[in-house]
Design an enzyme around this catalytic site. Structure first.
Site, short mmCIF file in Angstrom:
data_model
loop_
_atom_site.label_atom_id
_atom_site.label_comp_id
_atom_site.label_asym_id
_atom_site.label_seq_id
_atom_site.Cartn_x
_atom_site.Cartn_y
_atom_site.Cartn_z
N CYS A 280 -14.29 42.59 -35.07
CA CYS A 280 -13.56 43.73 -35.64
C CYS A 280 -13.73 43.80 -37.15
CB CYS A 280 -12.08 43.71 -35.28
SG CYS A 280 -11.31 45.30 -35.69
N CYS B 245 -14.59 51.83 -34.02
CA CYS B 245 -13.68 51.29 -35.02
C CYS B 245 -12.72 52.39 -35.44
CB CYS B 245 -14.48 50.78 -36.23
SG CYS B 245 -13.44 50.11 -37.52
#
Lengths: 337, 114
Positions: free
Chosen positions: A99, A281
């Site tokens: 991430c 994202c």
């Protein structure tokens, strides 16, 4: 656990792909015909001298990565900081990380929370990136830097967190020439360098050369996710030594593909499905607004919803992030999708 | 859109509903209770009550447009894109429909058949 699956609750300590065996940390040797590696990555806090994971939530130290407890502690620490203001130091390591948007979202949210508390004007936030960018997709990198410039958040590039004095509230950064600078802080978000777990790092399955070799990531073909040298081995998730994509979105897209390709190989066929590196994202800009960003290996934006502009500040994108991603994760975790 | 994406969307909706099961159960019980009362009370004016339900549902939807953003920790001013408005209207429409279903038996009980 599905019927017919034996769950061995031991960690892999050793891979022997030439003998098609693994050895567990309990010393059990297991033979396989096919192997799917999905170990995730190792958070290498040890590369930051003085860092203590147990200190997260105290002395202004935060890090969302070690798990839910650390994320909660980080929020508590950040919440206390934003009430009083001061100096915040945000970090980004030079390795691939899971991430990659999280350090940026944390920064955006800190700005927003401090603005809400009225402490932003009398505070300082500085972002240290060990890379020459803050995000791997050039267009987005520029847009993020513009937003931070508007919020008076300077970025120090090629500046790697190498040491931290937790009780003294000091962070030491190093540039590629080896020069060190020390920053005082009231709050710091520590993002650890990441690499493959030791067992894989030290095995023949890891990349032996190229940019992924330093982290010991699994050497898979980026399209089939099949090992490049051991054709009976596949990789799933963060462990894969592929460009970008250490995200839940990538796992969601690539798991069905790996299953399909593995079935092909078991049936004596070549893998039939190709992965484009899809990752997502949802970049939270503030409470109530986000960008819904999806892109491939090459950084090309590939929105799932063609009518939605990924670069538009959007309440809908934020709503998806905060309300619908958890149900999506649950569906994936239950093995339904 | 592939079958996988449709299946994923179905699963997300399912998990979302399961995560909000107490609210859903309360709404279903309330709806059943209101319809039950209307039937037990005798001679409900379903057709005229439906008009009340629809009008009430429209009011609920309009009010929801202003309330929903703040209920989920955002602001109406965060919406600056047509996709945002389309989704807010859709969500408000769902609450409006729920409101209409709840107000229908209420209207049927209290509106005269004449």
């Amino acid at each position: 656990m599905p019927a017919g699956v034996k769950w061995v609750r031991e960690m892999v300590a050793e891979y022997n792909p030439d003998a098609n065996t693994i050895v567990t940390d309990a010393g059990q040797r297991l033979q396989y015909d096919y192997l799917v590696v999905a170990t995730g990555c190792h958070l290498d806090f040890a590369q930051i001298e003085g860092m203590d994971v147990n200190a997260i939530g105290r002395n202004g130290v935060g890090s969302v990565y070690p798990g839910p407890k650390a994320a909660n502690e980080t929020w508590r620490s950040m919440d206390a900081f934003r009430q009083r203001g001061g100096k915040a130091v945000m970090t980004l390591p030079g390795t691939p990380i899971k991430c990659a948007g999280a350090p940026l979202k944390t920064t955006f949210m800190l700005i927003d929370r401090m603005r809400q508390s009225g402490t932003l004007e009398r505070s300082e936030i500085v972002f240290h990136s060990a890379l020459g960018v803050v995000f791997g997709v050039p267009t987005l990198n520029e847009m993020i830097l513009e937003r931070w410039a508007e919020a008076n958040v300077p970025v120090v590039f090629s500046s790697k967190l190498v040491a931290i004095d937790i009780s003294g509230h000091k962070a030491t950064f190093e540039n590629p020439d080896g020069e060190r600078t020390v920053e005082d802080y009231d709050f710091i978000h520590v993002v650890p360098p990441m690499r493959a777990p030791d067992a894989l790092f030290n095995s023949p399955l890891a990349w032996q050369e190229g940019p992924m070799a330093a982290g010991g990531w699994l050497e898979v073909d980026r399209e089939t996710l099949r090992h490049r040298r051991y054709p009976n081995v596949f990789g799933v998730g963060d462990i894969n030594g592929t460009p970008r994509g250490k995200t839940a979105a990538t796992v969601k897209q690539s798991v069905p593909l790996v299953v399909s390709n593995l079935i092909d190989v078991i049936a004596g066929r070549d893998p039939s499905r190709r992965f484009n590196g899809y990752t997502s994202c949802p970049m939270i800009l503030r409470e109530g607004s986000a960008w819904l960003i999806e892109f491939d290996y090459d950084g090309k934006l590939i929105p799932s919803l063609p009518l939605v502009d990924p670069l538009q500040d959007s309440w809908f994108a934020w709503l998806m992030k905060v309300q619908l991603l958890k149900p999506a994760y649950m569906a994936v975790a239950k093995g339904r999708v | 859109m592939s079958f996988y994406e449709v299946w994923l969307a179905v699963n997300i909706v399912w998990e979302y509903l399961m995560a909000n099961l107490p609210v859903i159960i309360i709404l279903l019980v309330a709806i059943a209770f209101l319809f039950g009362i209307a039937v037990v009370k005798g001679s409900p004016a379903w057709r005229k009550g439906l008009r009340v339900g629809i009008l009430g549902g429209i009011v609920v939807a309009l009010v929801s447009i202003f309330i929903i953003p703040s209920v989920i920790d955002s602001k109406l001013s965060d919406l600056n894109y047509w996709v945002d408005w389309a989704n807010l209207f859709a969500i408000a429409g769902i609450w409006g429909a729920i409101g209409a279903v709840m107000l229908w038996p209420v209207g049927a009980m209290f509106v005269s058949r004449d």
